[in-house]
Design an enzyme around this catalytic site. Structure first.
Site, PDB file in Angstrom:
ATOM      1  N   ALA A   1       1.413  -1.492  -0.797  1.00 47.44           N
ATOM      2  CA  ALA A   1       1.530  -2.088   0.533  1.00 47.44           C
ATOM      3  C   ALA A   1       2.977  -2.451   0.840  1.00 47.44           C
ATOM      4  CB  ALA A   1       0.634  -3.324   0.641  1.00 47.44           C
ATOM      5  N   TYR A   2       3.628  -3.123  -0.095  1.00 48.27           N
ATOM      6  CA  TYR A   2       5.009  -3.555   0.117  1.00 48.27           C
ATOM      7  C   TYR A   2       5.945  -2.357   0.239  1.00 48.27           C
ATOM      8  CZ  TYR A   2       9.347  -6.171  -0.599  1.00 48.27           C
ATOM      9  OH  TYR A   2      10.605  -6.720  -0.447  1.00 48.27           O
ATOM     10  N   SER A   3       5.852  -1.411  -0.688  1.00 47.38           N
ATOM     11  CA  SER A   3       6.748  -0.252  -0.676  1.00 47.38           C
ATOM     12  C   SER A   3       6.589   0.551   0.608  1.00 47.38           C
ATOM     13  CB  SER A   3       6.473   0.640  -1.896  1.00 47.38           C
ATOM     14  OG  SER A   3       6.712  -0.050  -3.104  1.00 47.38           O
TER      15      SER A   3
ATOM     16  N   SER B   1       5.355  -0.430   3.524  1.00 47.77           N
ATOM     17  CA  SER B   1       5.780  -1.181   4.711  1.00 47.77           C
ATOM     18  C   SER B   1       7.296  -1.202   4.830  1.00 47.77           C
ATOM     19  CB  SER B   1       5.225  -2.608   4.677  1.00 47.77           C
ATOM     20  OG  SER B   1       5.808  -3.373   3.641  1.00 47.77           O
TER      21      SER B   1
END
Length: 247
Positions: free
Chosen positions: A153-155, A157
């Site tokens: 999710a972080y990567s 986004s």
């Protein structure tokens, strides 16, 4: 570097971490600053001693209507917007393989890391276009360039933030507005402190300098990126990774 006297900046995620460090640096260099965060107590504790220079607004930055109202409030107070720095962000659930990632968490991370940065930039650009000047800085991440295992999710986004930076940089290149991103590796912030130790070790082991970056290092580079001196770089993602990314 010249000071920021007469300029108006907006910082999201201003109550802690990198947002706090950048906000204080700009205030100390003479800027008027709109401070956006959901943490009312932290905003009050950190910025109440800058009453003439600051406008603190507590909001859920993933709501476009509240973002637009906040930008209007800052324009009404200070009359212009020269700088936007999008620092608000979350890692979401980490140390999790992709087939175990929940859609709910993925949406939550994208709403804050990507959509909120879209909402704020969309809201400030008309004012910048009217003045034929502006500096926008989106805080991305080395994870957006390379991908961190266990952080889908972080990567993803932050990769979206980098993509938006490239598009916006090209779109406004002839309007006196630069749009850039900053891709830190691991910076010692409360966000990182809250992550699992194994996840932080995984990221730090990839850094040739074998250490986290500091908030001071990040704030110094961010301040240059949004300065008048940085006038011929746009659509670019600046590295702040201790040698991990060299492209």
């Amino acid at each position: 570097m010249t000071d920021f006297q007469g300029q108006v900046a907006i910082i999201t995620g201003a109550a802690s971490g990198l947002g706090l460090a950048i906000a204080k640096k700009l205030l100390n260099e003479g800027a008027k600053v709109g401070l956006l965060d959901y943490n009312e107590t932290a905003l009050k504790n950190e910025f109440d001693h800058f009453p003439d220079q600051s406008e603190s607004i507590v909001l859920d930055i993933t709501r476009q209507d509240l973002v637009e109202s906040a930008i209007e409030q800052i324009l009404k107070r200070f009359g212009r917007i020269d700088i936007l720095v999008n620092c608000a962000g979350i890692t979401g659930i980490t140390n999790t393989h992709s087939h175990l990632v929940s859609s709910e968490n993925l949406h939550k991370v994208f709403e804050l890391n990507f959509m909120a940065s879209f909402y704020t930039s969309k809201a400030v650009l008309p004012s910048m276009l009217a003045n034929n000047y502006g500096r926008i800085l989106h805080i991305a991440s080395i994870a957006g360039k390379e991908g961190n295992a266990g952080m889908l999710a972080y990567s993803a986004s932050k990769a979206a933030v980098i993509g938006m930076t490239k598009v916006q940089g090209k779109e406004y290149a002839e309007n006196g507005i630069t749009v850039n991103a900053l891709a830190p590796a691991v910076i010692q912030t409360p966000l990182v402190a809250a992550m699992p130790e194994a996840q932080v070790k995984y990221m730090t082991d990839k850094i040739p300098m074998k250490r986290c970056g500091t908030l001071e290092e990040a704030a110094n580079l961010a301040t240059y990126i949004v300065s008048k001196e940085n006038s011929f770089t746009t659509g670019f993602t600046f590295d702040l990774s201790g040698g991990r990314a060299t492209y």
